[in-house]
Design a protein around this motif. Structure first.
Motif, PDB file in Angstrom:
ATOM      1  N   UNK A   5      29.585  39.004  30.022  1.00 33.23           N
ATOM      2  CA  UNK A   5      29.218  38.134  31.157  1.00 33.23           C
ATOM      3  C   UNK A   5      28.044  38.710  31.945  1.00 33.23           C
ATOM      4  N   UNK A   6      27.666  39.939  31.628  1.00 33.83           N
ATOM      5  CA  UNK A   6      26.606  40.605  32.397  1.00 33.83           C
ATOM      6  C   UNK A   6      25.296  40.509  31.629  1.00 33.83           C
ATOM      7  N   UNK A   7      24.303  39.837  32.230  1.00 32.10           N
ATOM      8  CA  UNK A   7      22.989  39.687  31.588  1.00 32.10           C
ATOM      9  C   UNK A   7      21.914  40.276  32.501  1.00 32.10           C
ATOM     10  N   UNK A   8      20.709  40.429  31.977  1.00 39.66           N
ATOM     11  CA  UNK A   8      19.623  40.938  32.837  1.00 39.66           C
ATOM     12  C   UNK A   8      19.338  40.040  34.032  1.00 39.66           C
ATOM     13  N   UNK A   9      19.708  38.764  33.931  1.00 43.74           N
ATOM     14  CA  UNK A   9      19.441  37.836  35.037  1.00 43.74           C
ATOM     15  C   UNK A   9      20.597  37.781  36.037  1.00 43.74           C
TER      16      UNK A   9
ATOM     17  N   UNK B 207      28.138  38.160  39.698  1.00 42.72           N
ATOM     18  CA  UNK B 207      29.234  38.951  39.127  1.00 42.72           C
ATOM     19  C   UNK B 207      30.369  39.154  40.125  1.00 42.72           C
ATOM     20  N   UNK B 208      30.123  38.828  41.393  1.00 46.68           N
ATOM     21  CA  UNK B 208      31.192  38.884  42.391  1.00 46.68           C
ATOM     22  C   UNK B 208      31.626  40.293  42.760  1.00 46.68           C
ATOM     23  N   UNK B 209      30.718  41.248  42.599  1.00 41.34           N
ATOM     24  CA  UNK B 209      31.067  42.631  42.954  1.00 41.34           C
ATOM     25  C   UNK B 209      31.045  42.764  44.469  1.00 41.34           C
ATOM     26  N   UNK B 210      32.163  43.183  45.057  1.00 40.49           N
ATOM     27  CA  UNK B 210      32.171  43.331  46.518  1.00 40.49           C
ATOM     28  C   UNK B 210      31.608  44.698  46.899  1.00 40.49           C
ATOM     29  N   UNK B 211      31.460  44.920  48.205  1.00 36.54           N
ATOM     30  CA  UNK B 211      30.748  46.124  48.648  1.00 36.54           C
ATOM     31  C   UNK B 211      31.506  47.392  48.272  1.00 36.54           C
ATOM     32  N   UNK B 212      32.828  47.353  48.285  1.00 38.89           N
ATOM     33  CA  UNK B 212      33.606  48.543  47.933  1.00 38.89           C
ATOM     34  C   UNK B 212      33.417  48.881  46.456  1.00 38.89           C
TER      35      UNK B 212
END
Lengths: 93, 159
Positions: free
Chosen positions: A22-26, A33-38
């Motif tokens: 699911x992780x692309x250069x764009x 990707x929904x990565x939160x700050x923690x």
């Protein structure tokens, strides 16, 4: 040797429990990707260790907050990897 | 230690930001309201307060490393292990080693020993941000003096 993108994508997939595909250069690390700050601090720690650098997250955040840059400039994967490459090059210069 | 006030560190015995290490003595009180609930008839230092103790010794190390320019706030406790019980009156030594000084965050490995035996250990991560107000910074400096943090670490190094 793995490319910067492959290494960073692997770190994010493992740290944030995401499917690697699911992780692309764009991908935007936060918006897509929904990565939160923690979790992003965990990612930053792993990237710092892996590349032997200190990503200037405080400076980047200040740049975005004060309008000198957009979050895309730092948190879209291809831009993040380019910034990491610059930091690695500066370290070895 | 004054458990009900979260004063876990009694005295800093080693603080060396260059070597990235700090140690402190911590004496568990004989009596505390905390022991009335944990546990009635069988007082034990709660494991969460062992974690707090390790977070505080690591926090003092981060504060000294940054010369009190920013404040570390606990955000992540990784794989904490409480290896044995801690009783009222027990003498503890807390130790922290800074393993990463990141941009806006810090990571330490911390432990507690008693009588040469490890009783707890963990990895702790902090978000490091500017002090939210002068009241907190003043209180941290006051506490630092009480627990014998060397004043040389209170201000930025001279060039």
């Amino acid at each position: 040797m793995a490319s910067t993108f492959e290494t960073v994508a692997g770190i994010i997939a493992e740290t944030c429990d995401l499917e690697r595909d699911t992780i692309t250069p764009e991908s935007h690390a936060i918006n897509d990707l929904g990565i939160d700050s923690l979790d992003f601090l965990d990612v930053a720690f792993a990237i710092d260790k892996s590349f032997g650098i200190k990503m200037p997250l405080e400076q980047w955040t200040q740049d975005v907050n004060e309008g000198r840059a957009t979050s895309d400039d730092y948190f879209v994967m291809k831009n993040l990897c380019a910034a990491i490459d610059k930091l690695v090059a500066a370290k070895t210069a | 230690m004054q458990l009900e006030y979260f004063q876990m560190v009694d005295r800093i015995t080693l603080l060396d930001p260059d070597a990235r290490i700090a140690r402190a003595d911590c004496l568990v009180p004989d009596a505390s309201p905390v022991f009335e609930g944990h546990f009635p008839g069988y007082p034990l230092l709660p494991g969460v307060l062992m974690i707090e103790t390790m977070a505080q010794i690591g926090g003092w190390l981060v504060l000294a490393t940054l010369r009190f320019a920013s404040m570390p706030f606990l955000i992540h406790v990784k794989e904490a292990k409480m290896r044995s019980v801690v009783l009222p009156g027990q003498k503890l030594e807390a130790e922290a080693r800074l393993i990463h000084d990141g941009s806006g965050f810090a990571v330490v490995e911390a432990s507690i020993t008693s009588g040469g035996k490890k009783v707890a250990d963990t990895e702790i991560r902090y978000r490091v941000v500017p002090f939210p107000n002068e009241t907190l910074r003043g209180q941290m400096l006051e506490t630092a003096r009480r627990i014998a943090v060397p004043e040389a670490f209170f201000h930025a190094q001279q060039p």
